[in-house]
Design a protein around this motif. Sequence first.
Motif, PDB file in Angstrom:
ATOM      1  N   SER A   1      -3.318  19.180   5.498  1.00 20.90           N
ATOM      2  CA  SER A   1      -4.298  18.595   6.575  1.00 20.90           C
ATOM      3  C   SER A   1      -5.113  17.076   6.188  1.00 20.90           C
ATOM      4  N   THR A   2      -5.294  17.107   4.879  1.00 20.94           N
ATOM      5  CA  THR A   2      -6.213  16.176   4.380  1.00 20.94           C
ATOM      6  C   THR A   2      -5.173  14.685   4.250  1.00 20.94           C
ATOM      7  N   SER A   3      -3.863  14.660   4.083  1.00 21.10           N
ATOM      8  CA  SER A   3      -3.079  13.900   4.001  1.00 21.10           C
ATOM      9  C   SER A   3      -3.074  13.433   5.555  1.00 21.10           C
ATOM     10  N   TYR A   4      -2.866  14.434   6.613  1.00 21.48           N
ATOM     11  CA  TYR A   4      -2.749  14.157   7.952  1.00 21.48           C
ATOM     12  C   TYR A   4      -3.816  13.226   8.261  1.00 21.48           C
ATOM     13  N   ARG A   5      -4.991  13.461   7.884  1.00 20.20           N
ATOM     14  CA  ARG A   5      -6.116  12.746   8.481  1.00 20.20           C
ATOM     15  C   ARG A   5      -5.974  11.224   8.024  1.00 20.20           C
ATOM     16  N   VAL A   6      -5.557  10.928   6.734  1.00 20.09           N
ATOM     17  CA  VAL A   6      -5.317   9.710   6.518  1.00 20.09           C
ATOM     18  C   VAL A   6      -4.155   8.969   7.193  1.00 20.09           C
ATOM     19  N   ARG A   7      -3.209   9.657   7.329  1.00 18.95           N
ATOM     20  CA  ARG A   7      -2.051   9.024   8.140  1.00 18.95           C
ATOM     21  C   ARG A   7      -2.281   8.642   9.406  1.00 18.95           C
ATOM     22  N   ILE A   8      -3.312   9.496  10.305  1.00 14.05           N
ATOM     23  CA  ILE A   8      -3.938   9.128  11.474  1.00 14.05           C
ATOM     24  C   ILE A   8      -4.566   7.948  11.291  1.00 14.05           C
TER      25      ILE A   8
ATOM     26  N   LEU B   1      -3.925   4.599  13.453  1.00 15.00           N
ATOM     27  CA  LEU B   1      -4.817   3.863  14.246  1.00 15.00           C
ATOM     28  C   LEU B   1      -5.137   2.608  14.050  1.00 15.00           C
ATOM     29  N   LYS B   2      -5.004   2.137  12.717  1.00 16.76           N
ATOM     30  CA  LYS B   2      -5.607   0.789  12.303  1.00 16.76           C
ATOM     31  C   LYS B   2      -4.111  -0.006  12.158  1.00 16.76           C
ATOM     32  N   GLY B   3      -3.003   0.507  12.237  1.00 17.11           N
ATOM     33  CA  GLY B   3      -1.826  -0.244  12.233  1.00 17.11           C
ATOM     34  C   GLY B   3      -1.533  -0.820  11.046  1.00 17.11           C
ATOM     35  N   VAL B   4      -1.983  -0.038   9.950  1.00 12.22           N
ATOM     36  CA  VAL B   4      -1.848  -0.421   8.452  1.00 12.22           C
ATOM     37  C   VAL B   4      -0.531   0.032   8.014  1.00 12.22           C
ATOM     38  N   ALA B   5       0.433  -0.915   7.471  1.00 13.49           N
ATOM     39  CA  ALA B   5       1.754  -0.488   7.137  1.00 13.49           C
ATOM     40  C   ALA B   5       1.752   0.207   5.579  1.00 13.49           C
ATOM     41  N   TYR B   6       2.117   1.040   5.287  1.00 14.76           N
ATOM     42  CA  TYR B   6       2.202   1.803   3.896  1.00 14.76           C
ATOM     43  C   TYR B   6       3.607   2.405   3.543  1.00 14.76           C
ATOM     44  N   ASP B   7       3.696   2.615   2.429  1.00 14.03           N
ATOM     45  CA  ASP B   7       4.984   3.330   1.904  1.00 14.03           C
ATOM     46  C   ASP B   7       4.490   4.816   1.602  1.00 14.03           C
ATOM     47  N   CYS B   8       5.182   5.733   2.178  1.00 15.09           N
ATOM     48  CA  CYS B   8       4.857   7.171   1.980  1.00 15.09           C
ATOM     49  C   CYS B   8       5.584   7.696   0.696  1.00 15.09           C
ATOM     50  N   VAL B   9       4.746   8.161  -0.184  1.00 20.09           N
ATOM     51  CA  VAL B   9       5.235   8.873  -1.635  1.00 20.09           C
ATOM     52  C   VAL B   9       5.006  10.344  -1.401  1.00 20.09           C
ATOM     53  N   PRO B  10       6.109  11.041  -1.317  1.00 22.48           N
ATOM     54  CA  PRO B  10       5.973  12.556  -0.859  1.00 22.48           C
ATOM     55  C   PRO B  10       5.454  13.248  -2.338  1.00 22.48           C
ATOM     56  N   VAL B  11       4.623  14.188  -2.337  1.00 19.95           N
ATOM     57  CA  VAL B  11       4.063  14.785  -3.414  1.00 19.95           C
ATOM     58  C   VAL B  11       4.230  16.469  -2.728  1.00 19.95           C
TER      59      VAL B  11
ATOM     60  N   MET C   1       0.810  -1.454   0.042  1.00 11.28           N
ATOM     61  CA  MET C   1      -0.018   0.168  -0.027  1.00 11.28           C
ATOM     62  C   MET C   1       0.816   1.426  -0.163  1.00 11.28           C
ATOM     63  N   GLN C   2       0.417   2.180  -0.798  1.00  9.62           N
ATOM     64  CA  GLN C   2       1.134   3.485  -1.020  1.00  9.62           C
ATOM     65  C   GLN C   2       0.114   4.543  -0.566  1.00  9.62           C
ATOM     66  N   LEU C   3       0.812   5.752  -0.059  1.00  9.12           N
ATOM     67  CA  LEU C   3       0.107   6.847   0.458  1.00  9.12           C
ATOM     68  C   LEU C   3       0.839   8.166  -0.344  1.00  9.12           C
ATOM     69  N   TYR C   4       0.240   8.615  -1.134  1.00  6.68           N
ATOM     70  CA  TYR C   4       0.855   9.886  -1.811  1.00  6.68           C
ATOM     71  C   TYR C   4       0.331  11.202  -0.793  1.00  6.68           C
TER      72      TYR C   4
END
Length: 214
Positions: A10-17, A21-31, A1-4
């Motif tokens: 703040s919208t990205s911040y919401r999803v990171r939270i 909280l769910k303990g889901v691992a992901y790769d952060c792709v900076p934009v 899973m990747q999060l751009y």
Amino acid sequence: MQLYSFFNSSTSYRVRIALALKGVAYDCVPVNIRIGEQRDAQYVDGVNPGAAVPALVDGEFRLGQSLAIIDYLDAQYPQPRLIPSGSVERARVLEVADLISCDIHPVNNLRVLRYLQDVLNVTAEQKDAWYRHWIAQGMTAVERLLTRSGDAGPWCFGTQPTLADCCLVPQIANAQRMGCDLSPYPRSLAIYGHALEHPAFAAAQPQVQPDYIA
């Protein structure tokens, strides 16, 4: 899973939270939205047609819009649930989340502020006044809703964080960064302070992201 994502979005911040909280691992792709990377053709065509962050890529599935992403995560990873299943509880959480995400955030996001400054040629003082005006109107309404609920717990609703908290914390962080007076909103500030002590909220903060720019 990747999060751009962009550290200060703040919208990205919401999803990171939510992911934390769910303990889901992901790769952060900076934009970097400050230099317009979200409008690059490769990103728009291949990741997010909305030309914005965040965007979630889960295998072949791609999704933009923070609330849609969190709803998807709730369906895929039900625990802990962030959008309650009970009709009344769900409605109350969505009321606060929508007030922040639909009324406060859109008029104060980066592209609107840049349009005010670069196209309409407002002064820095006028731009700041615009920002403070909409924060005051929106946060007054949020404070009323949180007070009306009669819930004196540490979170917006109940004893566990919900989507409302995922939206409130980034909004307060942005308002603080912009120098807004938040003292009229003690309930909101208490929730914010409590949330930052939670490991998931702490891990999602802008200053600890890999693309953080001082």
